[in-house]
Design a protein around this motif. Sequence first.
Motif, PDB file in Angstrom:
ATOM      1  N   GLU A 290       0.927   4.334  16.007  1.00 15.68           N
ATOM      2  CA  GLU A 290      -0.391   3.726  16.163  1.00 15.68           C
ATOM      3  C   GLU A 290      -0.957   3.190  14.847  1.00 15.68           C
ATOM      4  N   ILE A 291      -0.286   3.477  13.741  1.00 16.35           N
ATOM      5  CA  ILE A 291      -0.810   3.134  12.423  1.00 16.35           C
ATOM      6  C   ILE A 291       0.000   1.980  11.835  1.00 16.35           C
ATOM      7  N   GLU A 292      -0.678   0.915  11.470  1.00 13.43           N
ATOM      8  CA  GLU A 292      -0.024  -0.230  10.833  1.00 13.43           C
ATOM      9  C   GLU A 292      -0.465  -0.290   9.373  1.00 13.43           C
ATOM     10  N   PRO A 293       0.371   0.209   8.437  1.00 12.00           N
ATOM     11  CA  PRO A 293      -0.051   0.230   7.031  1.00 12.00           C
ATOM     12  C   PRO A 293      -0.169  -1.181   6.456  1.00 12.00           C
ATOM     13  N   ARG A 294      -1.207  -1.409   5.685  1.00  7.17           N
ATOM     14  CA  ARG A 294      -1.369  -2.678   4.983  1.00  7.17           C
ATOM     15  C   ARG A 294      -0.443  -2.678   3.742  1.00  7.17           C
ATOM     16  N   PRO A 295      -0.170  -3.841   3.175  1.00  4.72           N
ATOM     17  CA  PRO A 295       0.700  -3.897   1.989  1.00  4.72           C
ATOM     18  C   PRO A 295       0.234  -2.998   0.849  1.00  4.72           C
ATOM     19  N   LEU A 296      -1.085  -2.894   0.648  1.00  9.05           N
ATOM     20  CA  LEU A 296      -1.601  -2.039  -0.418  1.00  9.05           C
ATOM     21  C   LEU A 296      -1.203  -0.582  -0.188  1.00  9.05           C
ATOM     22  N   ALA A 297      -1.254  -0.135   1.068  1.00 12.28           N
ATOM     23  CA  ALA A 297      -0.862   1.244   1.372  1.00 12.28           C
ATOM     24  C   ALA A 297       0.612   1.465   1.072  1.00 12.28           C
ATOM     25  N   ARG A 298       1.442   0.507   1.408  1.00 16.06           N
ATOM     26  CA  ARG A 298       2.871   0.626   1.120  1.00 16.06           C
ATOM     27  C   ARG A 298       3.109   0.693  -0.389  1.00 16.06           C
ATOM     28  N   PHE A 299       2.356  -0.100  -1.143  1.00 14.38           N
ATOM     29  CA  PHE A 299       2.524  -0.132  -2.596  1.00 14.38           C
ATOM     30  C   PHE A 299       2.076   1.189  -3.228  1.00 14.38           C
ATOM     31  N   LEU A 300       0.876   1.633  -2.886  1.00 15.13           N
ATOM     32  CA  LEU A 300       0.340   2.839  -3.514  1.00 15.13           C
ATOM     33  C   LEU A 300       1.145   4.085  -3.160  1.00 15.13           C
ATOM     34  N   SER A 301       1.649   4.156  -1.937  1.00 12.04           N
ATOM     35  CA  SER A 301       2.380   5.357  -1.509  1.00 12.04           C
ATOM     36  C   SER A 301       3.648   5.574  -2.322  1.00 12.04           C
TER      37      SER A 301
END
Length: 232
Positions: A73-84
């Motif tokens: 149900e969660i679609e990570p934004r590019p910023l979330a992918r980068f920070l993680s």
Amino acid sequence: MSDTPNDGKALTTTVDGNSFARVPIRTRVVMPGDDLDAIIQEYAAGEVRDGDILFVTEKIVAITQGRSFLLSEIEPRPLARFLSRFVVRTPYGIGLGMPETMEMALRECGTIRILFAAGVSAVTKLFGRRGDFYRIAGDKARAIDGPTSGTIPPYNEAVVLGPERPREVAAHIRSSLNVAADVAVVDINDIGGNILGSTLSRDGERRLVAILGDNPLGQGHQSTPLGIVRPV
């Protein structure tokens, strides 16, 4: 209630020269839509005595508040992918080290706050200082719980946020008990702990963190989301 400790844990501990029992309470798997009051009455209310502290994991509070989300149900934004990518994962919990949990942190705490926490943390780590990210991001970020290999289904495919109004929840639970006991909503894992809300004083909360410091409820499949602290 169980007189047997969880694997690798002990039933008793000593803090400030006083001994305390930490008794795990086993329940069925708590699911979205379950009523927390009913869970407390079914599994804990009959076991709590005067002078006890009933501690409740933040996860079951949040689940009963509808704050668990399947990964699908969660679609990570590019910023979330980068920070993680810059979050250190540990054997004790994934924290914000996956895009889905970082995405939920951005939603819960706000993009500006998470970016500021990440920036400060990046600088202070150069000087050997740790923990600034969560100090700045706050309890909402710290309480986000991602799936691990030991997580009970269906939460091995879910992200659980921290609970809403934990201090009010603790007060409500205490009012539902027929004994003079305190209640705490806790976020405890194998590397530390935090009291999100309780009916204790500040000193009482600090003492409870020490009593629960070795995480007597365990970290995964134990299905003991409730426990009792009792002087012995």
